[in-house]
Motif scaffolding. Structure first.
Motif, PDB file in Angstrom:
ATOM      1  N   TRP A  34       0.830  -1.199   0.000  1.00 24.48           N
ATOM      2  CA  TRP A  34       0.000   0.000   0.000  1.00 24.48           C
ATOM      3  C   TRP A  34       0.865   1.250   0.000  1.00 24.48           C
ATOM      4  O   TRP A  34       0.555   2.234  -0.648  1.00 24.48           O
ATOM      5  N   GLN A  35       1.981   1.197   0.774  1.00 20.74           N
ATOM      6  CA  GLN A  35       2.838   2.364   0.803  1.00 20.74           C
ATOM      7  C   GLN A  35       3.394   2.643  -0.590  1.00 20.74           C
ATOM      8  O   GLN A  35       3.498   3.783  -1.018  1.00 20.74           O
ATOM      9  N   THR A  36       3.739   1.568  -1.288  1.00 23.54           N
ATOM     10  CA  THR A  36       4.243   1.732  -2.650  1.00 23.54           C
ATOM     11  C   THR A  36       3.196   2.410  -3.521  1.00 23.54           C
ATOM     12  O   THR A  36       3.476   3.354  -4.258  1.00 23.54           O
ATOM     13  N   VAL A  37       1.969   1.877  -3.426  1.00 28.24           N
ATOM     14  CA  VAL A  37       0.910   2.416  -4.265  1.00 28.24           C
ATOM     15  C   VAL A  37       0.682   3.889  -3.941  1.00 28.24           C
ATOM     16  O   VAL A  37       0.635   4.742  -4.819  1.00 28.24           O
ATOM     17  N   TRP A  38       0.539   4.144  -2.649  1.00 26.97           N
ATOM     18  CA  TRP A  38       0.130   5.486  -2.248  1.00 26.97           C
ATOM     19  C   TRP A  38       1.183   6.527  -2.594  1.00 26.97           C
ATOM     20  O   TRP A  38       0.886   7.629  -3.013  1.00 26.97           O
ATOM     21  N   SER A  39       2.481   6.174  -2.347  1.00 23.10           N
ATOM     22  CA  SER A  39       3.473   7.227  -2.543  1.00 23.10           C
ATOM     23  C   SER A  39       4.197   7.157  -3.871  1.00 23.10           C
ATOM     24  O   SER A  39       4.889   8.083  -4.224  1.00 23.10           O
ATOM     25  N   HIS A  40       4.022   6.072  -4.616  1.00 27.77           N
ATOM     26  CA  HIS A  40       4.757   6.022  -5.880  1.00 27.77           C
ATOM     27  C   HIS A  40       3.879   5.756  -7.091  1.00 27.77           C
ATOM     28  O   HIS A  40       3.917   6.480  -8.071  1.00 27.77           O
ATOM     29  N   VAL A  41       3.083   4.702  -7.012  1.00 25.70           N
ATOM     30  CA  VAL A  41       2.341   4.329  -8.217  1.00 25.70           C
ATOM     31  C   VAL A  41       1.258   5.351  -8.541  1.00 25.70           C
ATOM     32  O   VAL A  41       1.109   5.800  -9.673  1.00 25.70           O
ATOM     33  N   LEU A  42       0.495   5.699  -7.496  1.00 20.30           N
ATOM     34  CA  LEU A  42      -0.596   6.648  -7.721  1.00 20.30           C
ATOM     35  C   LEU A  42      -0.123   7.996  -8.268  1.00 20.30           C
ATOM     36  O   LEU A  42      -0.661   8.481  -9.262  1.00 20.30           O
ATOM     37  N   PRO A  43       0.881   8.602  -7.633  1.00 17.19           N
ATOM     38  CA  PRO A  43       1.339   9.879  -8.188  1.00 17.19           C
ATOM     39  C   PRO A  43       1.805   9.741  -9.634  1.00 17.19           C
ATOM     40  O   PRO A  43       1.555  10.617 -10.458  1.00 17.19           O
ATOM     41  N   ALA A  44       2.464   8.621  -9.946  1.00 15.45           N
ATOM     42  CA  ALA A  44       2.979   8.464 -11.305  1.00 15.45           C
ATOM     43  C   ALA A  44       1.845   8.278 -12.307  1.00 15.45           C
ATOM     44  O   ALA A  44       1.929   8.758 -13.438  1.00 15.45           O
ATOM     45  N   SER A  45       0.792   7.585 -11.900  1.00 14.43           N
ATOM     46  CA  SER A  45      -0.292   7.328 -12.844  1.00 14.43           C
ATOM     47  C   SER A  45      -1.376   8.380 -12.781  1.00 14.43           C
ATOM     48  O   SER A  45      -2.375   8.299 -13.486  1.00 14.43           O
ATOM     49  N   PHE A  46      -1.173   9.370 -11.908  1.00 15.70           N
ATOM     50  CA  PHE A  46      -2.222  10.363 -11.693  1.00 15.70           C
ATOM     51  C   PHE A  46      -2.708  11.054 -12.973  1.00 15.70           C
ATOM     52  O   PHE A  46      -3.912  11.175 -13.179  1.00 15.70           O
ATOM     53  N   PRO A  47      -1.816  11.500 -13.863  1.00 16.87           N
ATOM     54  CA  PRO A  47      -2.325  12.171 -15.070  1.00 16.87           C
ATOM     55  C   PRO A  47      -3.247  11.263 -15.888  1.00 16.87           C
ATOM     56  O   PRO A  47      -4.298  11.702 -16.341  1.00 16.87           O
ATOM     57  N   GLY A  48      -2.836  10.012 -16.050  1.00 19.94           N
ATOM     58  CA  GLY A  48      -3.671   9.090 -16.818  1.00 19.94           C
ATOM     59  C   GLY A  48      -5.019   8.867 -16.165  1.00 19.94           C
ATOM     60  O   GLY A  48      -6.065   8.847 -16.819  1.00 19.94           O
ATOM     61  N   ILE A  49      -4.993   8.727 -14.845  1.00 20.07           N
ATOM     62  CA  ILE A  49      -6.248   8.531 -14.119  1.00 20.07           C
ATOM     63  C   ILE A  49      -7.124   9.768 -14.256  1.00 20.07           C
ATOM     64  O   ILE A  49      -8.326   9.681 -14.477  1.00 20.07           O
ATOM     65  N   LEU A  50      -6.472  10.930 -14.135  1.00 22.17           N
ATOM     66  CA  LEU A  50      -7.249  12.166 -14.226  1.00 22.17           C
ATOM     67  C   LEU A  50      -7.915  12.294 -15.593  1.00 22.17           C
ATOM     68  O   LEU A  50      -9.096  12.643 -15.689  1.00 22.17           O
ATOM     69  N   THR A  51      -7.155  11.985 -16.646  1.00 20.46           N
ATOM     70  CA  THR A  51      -7.739  12.042 -17.982  1.00 20.46           C
ATOM     71  C   THR A  51      -8.949  11.131 -18.078  1.00 20.46           C
ATOM     72  O   THR A  51     -10.012  11.526 -18.555  1.00 20.46           O
ATOM     73  N   GLY A  52      -8.780   9.902 -17.611  1.00 18.37           N
ATOM     74  CA  GLY A  52      -9.874   8.939 -17.669  1.00 18.37           C
ATOM     75  C   GLY A  52     -11.086   9.412 -16.883  1.00 18.37           C
ATOM     76  O   GLY A  52     -12.229   9.299 -17.338  1.00 18.37           O
ATOM     77  N   VAL A  53     -10.821   9.950 -15.694  1.00 18.32           N
ATOM     78  CA  VAL A  53     -11.927  10.427 -14.853  1.00 18.32           C
ATOM     79  C   VAL A  53     -12.685  11.548 -15.538  1.00 18.32           C
ATOM     80  O   VAL A  53     -13.920  11.567 -15.568  1.00 18.32           O
ATOM     81  N   ILE A  54     -11.942  12.484 -16.114  1.00 24.59           N
ATOM     82  CA  ILE A  54     -12.597  13.618 -16.769  1.00 24.59           C
ATOM     83  C   ILE A  54     -13.438  13.148 -17.944  1.00 24.59           C
ATOM     84  O   ILE A  54     -14.573  13.595 -18.131  1.00 24.59           O
ATOM     85  N   LEU A  55     -12.913  12.208 -18.726  1.00 18.91           N
ATOM     86  CA  LEU A  55     -13.685  11.723 -19.863  1.00 18.91           C
ATOM     87  C   LEU A  55     -14.922  10.976 -19.391  1.00 18.91           C
ATOM     88  O   LEU A  55     -15.999  11.101 -19.977  1.00 18.91           O
ATOM     89  N   ALA A  56     -14.772  10.219 -18.302  1.00 19.43           N
ATOM     90  CA  ALA A  56     -15.937   9.502 -17.778  1.00 19.43           C
ATOM     91  C   ALA A  56     -16.999  10.481 -17.290  1.00 19.43           C
ATOM     92  O   ALA A  56     -18.191  10.303 -17.547  1.00 19.43           O
ATOM     93  N   LEU A  57     -16.567  11.503 -16.558  1.00 22.87           N
ATOM     94  CA  LEU A  57     -17.528  12.486 -16.053  1.00 22.87           C
ATOM     95  C   LEU A  57     -18.205  13.232 -17.199  1.00 22.87           C
ATOM     96  O   LEU A  57     -19.393  13.542 -17.129  1.00 22.87           O
ATOM     97  N   SER A  58     -17.454  13.515 -18.265  1.00 19.01           N
ATOM     98  CA  SER A  58     -18.090  14.221 -19.365  1.00 19.01           C
ATOM     99  C   SER A  58     -19.107  13.325 -20.040  1.00 19.01           C
ATOM    100  O   SER A  58     -20.104  13.800 -20.580  1.00 19.01           O
ATOM    101  N   ARG A  59     -18.896  12.027 -20.016  1.00 20.64           N
ATOM    102  CA  ARG A  59     -19.910  11.106 -20.512  1.00 20.64           C
ATOM    103  C   ARG A  59     -21.159  11.170 -19.631  1.00 20.64           C
ATOM    104  O   ARG A  59     -22.280  11.204 -20.106  1.00 20.64           O
ATOM    105  N   ALA A  60     -20.925  11.243 -18.328  1.00 21.01           N
ATOM    106  CA  ALA A  60     -22.057  11.255 -17.398  1.00 21.01           C
ATOM    107  C   ALA A  60     -22.894  12.514 -17.569  1.00 21.01           C
ATOM    108  O   ALA A  60     -24.112  12.487 -17.421  1.00 21.01           O
ATOM    109  N   ILE A  61     -22.249  13.618 -17.864  1.00 23.32           N
ATOM    110  CA  ILE A  61     -22.979  14.876 -17.993  1.00 23.32           C
ATOM    111  C   ILE A  61     -23.983  14.790 -19.135  1.00 23.32           C
ATOM    112  O   ILE A  61     -25.070  15.330 -19.064  1.00 23.32           O
ATOM    113  N   GLY A  62     -23.624  14.082 -20.197  1.00 23.07           N
ATOM    114  CA  GLY A  62     -24.476  14.096 -21.376  1.00 23.07           C
ATOM    115  C   GLY A  62     -25.547  13.027 -21.397  1.00 23.07           C
ATOM    116  O   GLY A  62     -26.421  13.049 -22.254  1.00 23.07           O
ATOM    117  N   GLU A  63     -25.520  12.108 -20.453  1.00 21.35           N
ATOM    118  CA  GLU A  63     -26.460  10.989 -20.512  1.00 21.35           C
ATOM    119  C   GLU A  63     -27.860  11.418 -20.127  1.00 21.35           C
ATOM    120  O   GLU A  63     -28.057  12.066 -19.111  1.00 21.35           O
TER     121      GLU A  63
END
Lengths: 296, 306, 344
Positions: free
Chosen positions: A191-220
């Motif tokens: 968990w420490q690895t995930v929290w302090s290393h993996v998550l920050p590194a993958s954050f941009p990709g996750i953010l992009t995905g989240v934003i695209l998902a939310l924009s899908r939700a807005i239009g439904e």
């Protein structure tokens, strides 16, 4: 040597010319078709703007729906949409990212995890109206949440959850193994690895995905129709248990009316909706661009 | 000197000891939600459909040609709805697959980097336009435009529905196929050019076959999306179940029927209400099958280049 | 020394006086505030709460107008108006999910039974007249009127009418395309009962849509179309539709304010209602809304295209509210007409 001799034969040259001609035609055809497709979609945008721009003013944003087109506005719809997206973000983002983390970092690669991943890909392809039925049956009727913001938000969260999970998994997959190995070598827990290393590194990709998902939700629209958001609502919701209306519902409502003015009002509301979507997508593209640059 | 040993100690004892498994379970629980979702969908649809099939023989449902659930005498043959969905989807595929594939080929093989940088984001943006906007487009532009070509066209008709759904899934096919074609390594192309092939031959005989799995998967995904499409067809195609070979008349798709039932708010319980679940169940099974097929194609025919 | 001491003393005194001053000030302010609050509370009577309305799409334009005007007077009361259809609305009404049901027909026997078995009391309040309108496309040049018998021939269950020429031989031999409300609609119930003799008896092969706007759109775009819905939807779209006069036995009559009011437009004139749950009426915001509704129904109904009831009918409705006079005036077999409403 044999090649050049063969090429100088007239029959070969003729068929070669024919083939080149074919290739050229094909290239032109593809280009033509692409521009045609883009043109049709540009017509759509032109139609929307020419119909709706004149109706777009401060009153439009600040008024409630009315039976008089001149007085009608999207205040309740806009407020409902903002409320919905906020609630959906609260529900869907933590659960989605957590699921992705579990699948990628914590679970063993066995049959069970394979089934889980298959399950998620299938959920991503289920039509939105089926989610609407589930929302109606489970949240509105089963849990007696009535036709409230929370019913709508929970239904939409289920809808976009697979999208967030898949995008997050892809983002987490791109994090190099070396980062994880280094952390483990230093004695960190998973968990420490995930929290302090993996998550920050993958954050941009996750953010992009989240934003695209939310924009899908807005239009439904369909799931919200099933939940029963097609009502005349002339107030701003004040809590998650309130009734609501949303931008896509209001657009559908106005488009359904036969009077021309309401179609133009719908176009104006569409402009607002598209602007919001454009802003969200731009942020996502910008973040992804930044991230791609960083990796290079 | 002291740091490593102390650090290790703090990991194996103390807070981390119980926190770690707790987080593990918490994450596992979140994963469970996605499984519960599928289970819920299957359970709800199956339960009500089962109740429905107690009253109505499956043969009547699947093979009957008349869909009149609300009136007396009632009739529960789903074929008109299925047919409505089919012709809209088929028409949409007819429009979107050729144009989408051609656009993808143009983007990956012929377009300059500059043009690509403009068109690709544009297509992705267009793929994100909500369906209700396409419904608006159908009413204000597509139906009037088609009426010029087909004067007999009714206000609600299957052709408008097919065209608008086709336009809607077009960007999806274009971007996904483009991704698939772009992923084909350049070495294959260069090899073909070196053998004297023209660009058309390279595309049709090397690149597309190499990227076929991704391209086909995108087709199937788009078709699956077209089948599940609700708002645009509700606004454009109408609400009349109609089992005839016509594009110019009003039809009703499965999705439009489900919306109609829920808006009229048929009472919970009763065969009429259960029709909603039976139709939705059928829809779910169809899209699920398509999705599984597309994944299978992706896996099976994916060419590995390393 | 003296200076400082005196200064200290004067400081102290100043502080003490300033303290007293402060007490005085706060006290006055508080009293003032309280008085202000109580007076405003009584004067403006700012209510808060929710009023949920649902039901008929026919009555929807009136309820929407009332809700809109009401929110100008009582902005803190939130009114929602849905369109589940008269039947769908009654189901919610009897389940206690909504406060007010818009109804374009009176409550049915079966619905009455549910109310009685769950001991639900309600008020039945007529709000306007509607002339259920039969419309065709403006390009339809051949229809001059319909008799009730002809309408029945077209709409009855098992009807064999496929073309316009099946109704009258000199009409075009083109297929007739029918549009109408769905089975949850009170308009559907009323039309089928009046024309076909039994509520719910209708041929099934028409475009059934609870959304009257979709019906307007369908008919206005189809030369061979025929449909029926509430008069308000014709009035709002006069340029797209053509009204058909109906011969109820005394010659063809087109619906208009006069003919609906005096009962000439028969048999398709009818009153429309709101039903209010007695338990809901106890809430001040619901009571205020219902009072406002009855006070303004006449004005707003005619604005949206319906016909106001005679003043006496509204007076009677108000007394019904005041006396909490629950129950329905109609048994299942009553065919309503405008005149019935004014019977003592």
């Amino acid at each position: 040597m044999p090649l050049s001799i063969e090429l100088s034969k007239p029959k070969q040259r003729e068929s070669l010319n024919k083939r080149h001609f074919k290739a050229k035609i094909f290239a032109r055809f593809c280009a033509c078709v692409t521009w045609m497709g883009t043109a049709l979609l540009l017509i759509l945008l032109y139609q929307i703007f020419s119909d709706g721009l004149s109706w777009l003013d401060w009153d439009f944003l600040n008024n409630f729906p009315s039976r008089f087109p001149e007085r009608a506005g999207i205040k309740s719809a806009l407020a409902g949409t903002i409320w919905l997206i906020s609630l959906v973000a609260v529900f869907a983002i933590p659960v989605g990212v957590a699921t992705a983390i579990y699948i990628e970092e914590f679970s063993k690669k066995n049959l069970l995890s394979r089934i889980i991943e298959l399950n998620i890909s299938n959920l991503a392809g289920v039509p939105s109206i089926v989610y609407g039925i589930i929302g109606l049956t489970i949240f509105v009727r089963g849990l007696s949440l009535e036709r409230s913001l929370i019913s709508g938000a929970l239904t939409m969260s289920l809808l976009i959850l697979p999208v967030i999970i898949i995008a997050s998994i892809e983002a987490i997959k791109t994090v190099p193994i070396s980062i994880r190995s280094a952390a483990f070598a230093l004695g960190a827990t998973r968990w420490q690895t995930v929290w302090s290393h993996v998550l920050p590194a993958s954050f941009p990709g996750i953010l992009t995905g989240v934003i695209l998902a939310l924009s899908r939700a807005i239009g439904e629209t369909a799931p919200l129709l099933m939940i029963g958001a097609l009502t005349y609502v002339a107030f701003v919701p004040e809590g998650p248990m309130d009734s609501f209306t949303a931008l896509p519902i209001q657009i559908f409502n106005w488009v359904s009316r036969p009077q021309e003015e309401f179609h133009q009002l719908a176009a104006a509301a569409i402009i607002v909706l598209l602007t919001v979507l454009l802003a969200m997508n731009s942020v996502a593209i910008f973040v992804r661009h930044k991230m791609e640059k960083k990796l290079q | 000197m002291t740091t490593p040993a102390v650090h290790l100690k703090s990991i194996s004892k103390g807070r981390v000891r119980w926190l770690e498994p707790l987080i593990h379970s918490g994450l596992g629980f979140c994963t469970l939600i996605s499984i519960i979702t599928t289970a819920t969908i299957v359970f709800v649809l199956a339960k009500e459909s089962f109740g429905f099939f107690q009253e109505i023989a499956p043969s009547e449902f699947f093979f009957g040609t008349s869909w009149v659930p609300m009136f007396k005498p009632s009739s529960f043959g789903v074929l008109p709805l299925l047919w409505g969905t089919l012709i809209v989807t088929f028409g949409a595929a007819l429009i979107s697959i050729p144009i989408g594939l051609a656009s993808a080929i143009y983007l990956s093989e012929y377009a300059s980097a500059g043009k690509r940088a403009v068109i690709k984001p544009l297509l992705e943006l267009l793929a994100g336009i909500p369906t209700v906007v396409y419904g608006y487009f159908a009413l204000t532009f597509i139906t009037p435009a088609l009426k010029v070509v087909f004067p007999d066209l009714q206000v609600f008709n299957a052709l408008s529905g097919a065209v608008v759904v086709g336009v809607m899934v077009l960007p999806m096919i274009a971007t996904l196929s483009d991704n698939a074609l772009k992923a084909v390594p350049d070495s294959l192309r260069q090899g073909a050019y070196a053998l004297g092939a023209t660009s058309y031959e390279v595309t049709s005989q090397v690149v597309v076959p190499a990227g076929l799995s991704g391209v086909m998967a995108s087709f199937i995904l788009a078709i699956s999306r077209a089948i599940g499409e609700t708002m645009a067809v509700t606004l454009a195609a109408g609400a009349t179940p109609n089992l005839s070979f016509t594009f110019l008349e009003s039809i009703q798709t499965m999705t439009a029927y489900i919306v109609q039932v829920s808006m009229g708010d048929t009472p919970a319980g009763g065969v009429a209400y259960q029709t909603m679940f039976a139709v939705a169940g059928l829809l779910f099974v169809i899209t699920l099958t398509l999705n599984i097929i597309s994944q299978w194609i992706l896996e099976r025919y994916r060419e590995v280049y390393q | 020394m003296n200076h400082s001491k005196s200064r200290m003393m004067s400081d102290e005194k100043a502080m003490r006086t300033s303290n007293t001053n402060r007490v005085f000030k706060t006290g006055t302010l508080l009293t003032l505030a309280l008085t202000l609050m109580t007076t405003t509370a009584f004067a403006a009577e700012r209510l808060r709460g929710t009023v949920s309305v649902d039901g008929s799409s026919t009555v929807f334009p009136i309820s929407e107008a009332v809700a809109e005007e009401f929110s100008a007077v009582q902005p803190r009361v939130r009114v929602t108006v849905g369109v589940s259809g008269t039947g769908g609305g009654f189901k919610k009404f009897l389940a206690g999910e909504i406060d007010i049901n818009d109804a374009s027909r009176p409550i049915k026997e079966s619905e009455l039974e549910i109310a009685q078995s769950s001991d639900q009391k309600f008020l039945e309040l007529p709000v306007a007249f509607d002339g259920l309108s039969v419309v065709v496309n403006p390009g339809n040049t051949w229809v001059d009127h319909f008799s009730v018998a002809e309408l029945r021939k077209i709409w009855q269950p098992g009807s064999s009418v496929k073309n316009w020429s099946d109704i009258r031989a000199d009409w075009p031999e083109e297929p007739i395309r029918l549009y109408g409300p769905g089975t949850d609609s009170g308009t559907f119930d009323y039309f089928t009962e009046t024309i076909n003799g039994a509520s719910g008896a209708s041929r099934p092969d028409y475009t059934a849509n609870e959304d009257d706007n979709a019906l307007v759109r369908g008919i206005s775009g189809d030369e061979y179309a025929l449909g029926y819905f509430g008069f308000a939807y014709y009035a709002a779209n006069k340029d797209k539709l053509k009204i058909v006069p109906i011969d109820g036995g005394n010659g063809p009559v087109a619906p208009s304010e006069m003919t609906i009011n005096n009962g000439e437009y028969a048999p398709l004139s009818r009153p429309v209602f709101i039903y209010v749950r007695e338990s809901a009426l106890l809430r001040p915001e619901v009571r205020a809304f219902v009072d406002f509704y009855i006070d303004n129904a006449g004005l707003l109904a005619s604005e949206v295209g319906y016909i106001a009831l005679p003043d006496m009918a509204y007076e009677r409705a108000k007394s019904r509210i005041a006396q909490s006079d629950t129950g329905t005036a109609y048994s299942d077999n009553d065919l309503l007409s405008s005149r019935d409403l004014l019977k003592p």
